[in-house]
Design an enzyme around this catalytic site. Structure first.
Site, PDB file in Angstrom:
ATOM      1  N   SER A   1      10.632  -8.072  -6.523  1.00  0.00           N
ATOM      2  CA  SER A   1       9.581  -7.900  -7.530  1.00  0.00           C
ATOM      3  C   SER A   1       9.200  -6.436  -7.684  1.00  0.00           C
ATOM      4  O   SER A   1       9.056  -5.927  -8.806  1.00  0.00           O
ATOM      5  CB  SER A   1       8.350  -8.726  -7.144  1.00  0.00           C
ATOM      6  OG  SER A   1       8.658 -10.096  -7.108  1.00  0.00           O
TER       7      SER A   1
ATOM      8  N   GLY B   1      13.837 -14.315 -14.723  1.00  0.00           N
ATOM      9  CA  GLY B   1      12.676 -14.568 -15.563  1.00  0.00           C
ATOM     10  C   GLY B   1      11.717 -13.394 -15.590  1.00  0.00           C
ATOM     11  O   GLY B   1      11.117 -13.087 -16.625  1.00  0.00           O
TER      12      GLY B   1
ATOM     13  N   SER C   1       2.322 -17.622 -16.313  1.00  0.00           N
ATOM     14  CA  SER C   1       2.966 -16.702 -15.382  1.00  0.00           C
ATOM     15  C   SER C   1       2.362 -15.302 -15.482  1.00  0.00           C
ATOM     16  O   SER C   1       2.160 -14.770 -16.581  1.00  0.00           O
ATOM     17  CB  SER C   1       4.471 -16.625 -15.667  1.00  0.00           C
ATOM     18  OG  SER C   1       5.058 -15.615 -14.887  1.00  0.00           O
TER      19      SER C   1
ATOM     20  N   ASP D   1       5.747 -19.036  -4.933  1.00  0.00           N
ATOM     21  CA  ASP D   1       7.059 -18.832  -4.318  1.00  0.00           C
ATOM     22  C   ASP D   1       7.099 -19.282  -2.860  1.00  0.00           C
ATOM     23  O   ASP D   1       8.176 -19.412  -2.270  1.00  0.00           O
ATOM     24  CB  ASP D   1       7.475 -17.361  -4.399  1.00  0.00           C
ATOM     25  CG  ASP D   1       7.942 -16.972  -5.788  1.00  0.00           C
ATOM     26  OD1 ASP D   1       8.232 -17.882  -6.594  1.00  0.00           O
ATOM     27  OD2 ASP D   1       8.012 -15.766  -6.085  1.00  0.00           O
TER      28      ASP D   1
ATOM     29  N   ARG E   1      10.963 -26.735  -9.183  1.00  0.00           N
ATOM     30  CA  ARG E   1      10.951 -26.687  -7.722  1.00  0.00           C
ATOM     31  C   ARG E   1      10.143 -27.814  -7.091  1.00  0.00           C
ATOM     32  O   ARG E   1      10.401 -28.172  -5.934  1.00  0.00           O
ATOM     33  CB  ARG E   1      10.443 -25.315  -7.241  1.00  0.00           C
ATOM     34  CG  ARG E   1      11.484 -24.226  -7.437  1.00  0.00           C
ATOM     35  CD  ARG E   1      11.040 -22.890  -6.916  1.00  0.00           C
ATOM     36  NE  ARG E   1      12.107 -21.904  -7.127  1.00  0.00           N
ATOM     37  CZ  ARG E   1      11.910 -20.598  -7.213  1.00  0.00           C
ATOM     38  NH1 ARG E   1      10.686 -20.106  -7.087  1.00  0.00           N
ATOM     39  NH2 ARG E   1      12.922 -19.778  -7.402  1.00  0.00           N
TER      40      ARG E   1
ATOM     41  N   LYS F   1      21.345 -14.335  -6.231  1.00  0.00           N
ATOM     42  CA  LYS F   1      20.337 -13.923  -7.208  1.00  0.00           C
ATOM     43  C   LYS F   1      19.389 -12.886  -6.625  1.00  0.00           C
ATOM     44  O   LYS F   1      19.039 -11.898  -7.289  1.00  0.00           O
ATOM     45  CB  LYS F   1      19.559 -15.145  -7.699  1.00  0.00           C
ATOM     46  CG  LYS F   1      18.580 -14.839  -8.818  1.00  0.00           C
ATOM     47  CD  LYS F   1      17.955 -16.109  -9.356  1.00  0.00           C
ATOM     48  CE  LYS F   1      17.187 -15.818 -10.632  1.00  0.00           C
ATOM     49  NZ  LYS F   1      16.040 -14.936 -10.429  1.00  0.00           N
TER      50      LYS F   1
END
Length: 434
Positions: A22, A92, A162, A313, A344, A412
């Site tokens: 991030s 994303g 988000s 997360d 998820r 990823k």
């Protein structure tokens, strides 16, 4: 079909937590927006980082990667591009950051992506951008085309979507020729990620005063990143705390590279796994963790109720720990987990049940009844890196092997996860079946 097989081995030891994905994405985009030379330290290769470097080049920056030194040098012209196509891969966060940035630069842009990204929501931009001078062409996802330049003004949006939408606007609006304001119409979720954004923007010399319900964003500001070092990733640390909590031998892990005073919201993993019953402490700047009661029922772990609106997360790793803890574990305010690389909530419900646990997803909650041990079996990885890494802990307390599909989805964000797990005595064997 490729699968990864996790087993019971885990002797513990030392691991350096990889840099924060991030923070790295934010830093690389800030470097691309900073005229002149910038140097970002602490960059490790992953699919999301590769996508961010493509985006920086599309904006007009020159990018030089030194894998040995883990640095990226960025040279940015005074005038950036105003037309191009940006492939966001499966990221994303990159997509939601780069859309308003490109719109603030003006011109014509096209955005593409892969995996589940084309279906992930970008709806708030579909309203805000046309309201501020930018044509927005999409069938509800990707590909997306925009044309025009954002105009200054009021940008009003809910805080319970988000936080990446908020970050995108915070990064873009200072580039406009006039002053703007971001106004939140509901409480902000995942505040830690917005705090991270504000911190790096201030490091770039930008002024973004807090207005109480949002931020003032004066226009005509100039980015100046200079040199920046990316800190360790607290969201990745959670997977190793999960392993320590579930270790049948009470093996200790020591995690280097973490900032004790980090603004990352996932620093809450210390509190979350501490509440399960894991002993966690700092030792000469290194985070150490050990289950001191591995021989008692459930390893001494206790279920908990957890509001995850600020730390979504964390849920995959914490749900595996909860599935092997005594009593009920309930995650509430978890609805945004349905909009990640996979749904998820459904993914962890299915995986836990497939391995012999007891879980059910109800609306925006995940409810789990703990079992002493999993039976083992095959779980679907859903091409989701966090699902894959979370289920490594399942192998430590399972009567049989734990097999998970889509093993290379870890590329990823954390390509070296299996290597680091094996360095701790863990078992992670990728095999071809069928």
């Amino acid at each position: 079909m490729l699968q990864v097989q996790y087993g019971p081995g885990f002797s513990g030891g030392n691991v350096v937590v990889p840099p924060s994905k991030s923070a790295a994405i934010r830093a690389l985009l800030c470097a691309a927006l900073s005229p002149g030379e910038s140097l970002v330290r602490g960059i490790e290769d992953s699919e999301d980082i590769a996508a961010t470097l493509r985006a920086a080049r599309a904006l007009g920056a020159q990018v030089r990667v030194d894998p040995a030194e883990r640095t990226v040098a960025v040279s940015t012209p005074d005038r950036l591009a105003q037309e191009g196509e940006i492939d966001c891969g499966e990221s994303g966060s990159l997509l939601r950051f780069i859309i308003p940035i490109a719109a603030a630069l003006g011109g014509r842009w096209r955005f593409t992506g892969r995996g589940r990204l084309p279906q992930r929501p970008i709806g708030v931009y579909g309203q805000l951008l046309p309201e501020h001078g930018v044509a927005f062409r999409s069938q509800g996802g990707l590909p997306l085309e925009i044309e025009g330049r954002l105009t200054p003004g009021l940008y009003s949006l809910p805080g319970n979507i988000s936080s990446q939408f908020v970050t995108g606007l915070l990064m873009a609006l200072p580039l406009l020729p006039g002053d703007s304001r971001i106004e939140l119409t509901s409480p902000l979720e995942s505040r830690g990620y917005v705090d991270m954004t504000l911190a790096i923007l201030r490091d770039c010399g930008l002024c973004l005063p807090d207005s109480g319900q949002g931020w003032q964003t004066p226009g005509n500001q100039v980015y100046s990143l200079g040199e920046y070092t990316v800190e360790g990733d607290w969201s990745q640390a959670a997977f190793f705390l999960n392993l320590a909590a579930l270790s049948p031998q009470g093996a200790a892990v020591r995690l280097a590279g973490l900032d004790r005073n980090s603004l990352q919201g996932d620093r809450a993993c210390v509190e979350v796994f501490g509440r399960f019953g894991l002993d966690i402490w700092w030792e000469n700047g290194v985070l150490a963790a050990q289950n001191q009661h591995p021989d008692v029922p459930f390893g001494g772990l206790r279920g908990q109720k957890l509001d995850v609106s600020q730390i979504t997360d964390m849920v995959p790793a914490a749900s595996v720990c909860g599935a092997l803890s005594q009593g009920e574990t309930r995650f509430v305010n978890a609805g945004r987990l349905r909009l990640k690389e996979s749904d998820r909530l459904a993914a962890m419900e299915a995986a836990i049940n497939a391995l012999g646990g007891q879980a059910r997803a109800e609306g925006d909650e995940l409810v789990i009844q703990g079992v002493e041990r999993f039976a083992g079996g095959l779980a679907q990885g859903q091409n989701d890196h966090r699902v894959l890494m979370a289920l490594a802990g399942a192998g430590l307390r399972s009567a049989g092997p734990v097999r998970v599909t889509d093993p290379w989805s870890i590329q990823k964000t954390y390509p070296n996860f299996y290597r680091d797990l094996k360095s701790l005595g863990g078992v992670a064997d990728v095999v071809q079946l069928g």
